[in-house]
Design a protein around this motif. Structure first.
Motif, PDB file in Angstrom:
ATOM      1  N   GLY A 148      40.613  58.808  39.221  1.00 51.97           N
ATOM      2  CA  GLY A 148      41.839  58.506  39.936  1.00 51.97           C
ATOM      3  C   GLY A 148      41.841  57.157  40.634  1.00 51.97           C
ATOM      4  N   ASN A 149      40.791  56.397  40.484  1.00 57.48           N
ATOM      5  CA  ASN A 149      40.701  55.067  41.081  1.00 57.48           C
ATOM      6  C   ASN A 149      40.611  54.018  39.986  1.00 57.48           C
ATOM      7  OD1 ASN A 149      40.584  55.892  43.889  1.00 57.48           O
ATOM      8  ND2 ASN A 149      38.569  56.714  43.397  1.00 57.48           N
ATOM      9  N   TRP A 150      40.447  52.765  40.386  1.00 56.31           N
ATOM     10  CA  TRP A 150      40.358  51.667  39.440  1.00 56.31           C
ATOM     11  C   TRP A 150      39.010  50.983  39.559  1.00 56.31           C
ATOM     12  CZ3 TRP A 150      44.180  50.807  35.897  1.00 56.31           C
ATOM     13  CH2 TRP A 150      45.381  51.483  36.110  1.00 56.31           C
ATOM     14  N   TYR A 151      38.499  50.501  38.424  1.00 58.71           N
ATOM     15  CA  TYR A 151      37.212  49.823  38.323  1.00 58.71           C
ATOM     16  C   TYR A 151      37.477  48.395  37.839  1.00 58.71           C
ATOM     17  CZ  TYR A 151      32.519  48.832  36.564  1.00 58.71           C
ATOM     18  OH  TYR A 151      31.292  48.267  36.339  1.00 58.71           O
ATOM     19  N   THR A 152      36.794  47.419  38.413  1.00 58.11           N
ATOM     20  CA  THR A 152      36.963  46.035  37.973  1.00 58.11           C
ATOM     21  C   THR A 152      36.041  45.752  36.789  1.00 58.11           C
ATOM     22  OG1 THR A 152      37.495  45.370  40.220  1.00 58.11           O
ATOM     23  CG2 THR A 152      36.895  43.620  38.695  1.00 58.11           C
ATOM     24  N   SER A 153      36.599  45.150  35.750  1.00 61.75           N
ATOM     25  CA  SER A 153      35.863  44.848  34.534  1.00 61.75           C
ATOM     26  C   SER A 153      36.135  43.406  34.108  1.00 61.75           C
ATOM     27  CB  SER A 153      36.318  45.801  33.425  1.00 61.75           C
ATOM     28  OG  SER A 153      35.718  45.485  32.205  1.00 61.75           O
ATOM     29  N   SER A 154      35.101  42.757  33.581  1.00 61.30           N
ATOM     30  CA  SER A 154      35.264  41.406  33.045  1.00 61.30           C
ATOM     31  C   SER A 154      34.487  41.320  31.731  1.00 61.30           C
ATOM     32  CB  SER A 154      34.762  40.359  34.042  1.00 61.30           C
ATOM     33  OG  SER A 154      35.001  39.075  33.527  1.00 61.30           O
ATOM     34  N   CYS A 160      45.053  48.740  31.429  1.00 55.82           N
ATOM     35  CA  CYS A 160      44.430  47.827  32.373  1.00 55.82           C
ATOM     36  C   CYS A 160      45.483  46.864  32.896  1.00 55.82           C
ATOM     37  CB  CYS A 160      43.283  47.056  31.734  1.00 55.82           C
ATOM     38  SG  CYS A 160      43.784  45.795  30.556  1.00 55.82           S
ATOM     39  N   TYR A 161      45.124  46.140  33.951  1.00 59.71           N
ATOM     40  CA  TYR A 161      45.985  45.066  34.415  1.00 59.71           C
ATOM     41  C   TYR A 161      45.123  43.907  34.894  1.00 59.71           C
ATOM     42  CZ  TYR A 161      45.324  46.806  39.228  1.00 59.71           C
ATOM     43  OH  TYR A 161      44.789  47.218  40.423  1.00 59.71           O
ATOM     44  N   PHE A 162      45.673  42.701  34.775  1.00 61.08           N
ATOM     45  CA  PHE A 162      44.965  41.499  35.186  1.00 61.08           C
ATOM     46  C   PHE A 162      44.752  41.542  36.686  1.00 61.08           C
ATOM     47  CE2 PHE A 162      45.078  37.020  36.597  1.00 61.08           C
ATOM     48  CZ  PHE A 162      43.949  36.564  35.932  1.00 61.08           C
ATOM     49  N   TYR A 163      43.526  41.250  37.136  1.00 59.41           N
ATOM     50  CA  TYR A 163      43.176  41.357  38.548  1.00 59.41           C
ATOM     51  C   TYR A 163      42.849  40.005  39.173  1.00 59.41           C
ATOM     52  CZ  TYR A 163      41.020  43.487  42.675  1.00 59.41           C
ATOM     53  OH  TYR A 163      40.699  43.871  43.957  1.00 59.41           O
ATOM     54  N   GLY A 164      42.634  38.988  38.359  1.00 56.84           N
ATOM     55  CA  GLY A 164      42.312  37.667  38.868  1.00 56.84           C
ATOM     56  C   GLY A 164      41.087  37.099  38.174  1.00 56.84           C
ATOM     57  N   LEU A 165      40.503  36.079  38.781  1.00 59.61           N
ATOM     58  CA  LEU A 165      39.312  35.458  38.224  1.00 59.61           C
ATOM     59  C   LEU A 165      38.081  35.914  38.997  1.00 59.61           C
ATOM     60  CD1 LEU A 165      40.594  31.831  37.647  1.00 59.61           C
ATOM     61  CD2 LEU A 165      40.285  33.629  35.939  1.00 59.61           C
ATOM     62  N   SER A 166      37.004  36.172  38.266  1.00 60.63           N
ATOM     63  CA  SER A 166      35.728  36.528  38.871  1.00 60.63           C
ATOM     64  C   SER A 166      34.813  35.316  38.794  1.00 60.63           C
ATOM     65  CB  SER A 166      35.074  37.685  38.109  1.00 60.63           C
ATOM     66  OG  SER A 166      35.835  38.847  38.231  1.00 60.63           O
ATOM     67  N   SER A 206      39.242  38.871  35.162  1.00 62.86           N
ATOM     68  CA  SER A 206      38.827  40.239  35.437  1.00 62.86           C
ATOM     69  C   SER A 206      40.053  41.145  35.374  1.00 62.86           C
ATOM     70  CB  SER A 206      38.126  40.354  36.794  1.00 62.86           C
ATOM     71  OG  SER A 206      38.991  40.013  37.846  1.00 62.86           O
ATOM     72  N   PHE A 207      39.794  42.386  35.078  1.00 67.07           N
ATOM     73  CA  PHE A 207      40.851  43.378  34.885  1.00 67.07           C
ATOM     74  C   PHE A 207      40.492  44.636  35.649  1.00 67.07           C
ATOM     75  CE2 PHE A 207      40.545  40.610  31.252  1.00 67.07           C
ATOM     76  CZ  PHE A 207      41.855  40.231  31.027  1.00 67.07           C
ATOM     77  N   ARG A 208      41.484  45.440  35.960  1.00 65.83           N
ATOM     78  CA  ARG A 208      41.263  46.740  36.567  1.00 65.83           C
ATOM     79  C   ARG A 208      41.536  47.784  35.489  1.00 65.83           C
ATOM     80  NH1 ARG A 208      38.875  47.183  41.405  1.00 65.83           N
ATOM     81  NH2 ARG A 208      40.450  48.325  42.497  1.00 65.83           N
ATOM     82  N   ILE A 209      40.602  48.726  35.363  1.00 64.05           N
ATOM     83  CA  ILE A 209      40.728  49.810  34.395  1.00 64.05           C
ATOM     84  C   ILE A 209      40.485  51.131  35.125  1.00 64.05           C
ATOM     85  CG2 ILE A 209      40.055  48.393  32.416  1.00 64.05           C
ATOM     86  CD1 ILE A 209      37.256  49.634  32.576  1.00 64.05           C
ATOM     87  N   PRO A 210      41.046  52.237  34.635  1.00 62.80           N
ATOM     88  CA  PRO A 210      40.828  53.525  35.296  1.00 62.80           C
ATOM     89  C   PRO A 210      39.347  53.905  35.282  1.00 62.80           C
ATOM     90  CG  PRO A 210      42.532  53.693  33.608  1.00 62.80           C
ATOM     91  CD  PRO A 210      41.911  52.360  33.460  1.00 62.80           C
TER      92      PRO A 210
END
Length: 51
Positions: free
Chosen positions: A29-35, A6-12, A21-25
């Motif tokens: 083949g795309n990324w999903y936002t998770s918090s 995952c990687y840090f995506y910012g604040l939700s 929030s983070f981005r996870i596979p």
């Protein structure tokens, strides 16, 4: 234990607060936002309402 990249995506912004929030596979083949913290706070609040 399972390790998921995952990687840090910012604040939700949520009605309850701001959470990291983070981005996870997504497995396609795309990324999903998770918090995870936002989800945990939501579940705890729902448990208080119905518990």
């Amino acid at each position: 234990m399972e390790i998921i990249p995952c990687y840090f995506y910012g604040l939700s912004n949520t009605p309850l607060s701001q959470f990291e929030s983070f981005r996870i596979p997504d497995g396609k083949g795309n990324w999903y936002t998770s918090s995870p913290k936002a989800h945990n706070v939501y579940v705890e609040n729902q448990n208080k309402k119905f518990g």
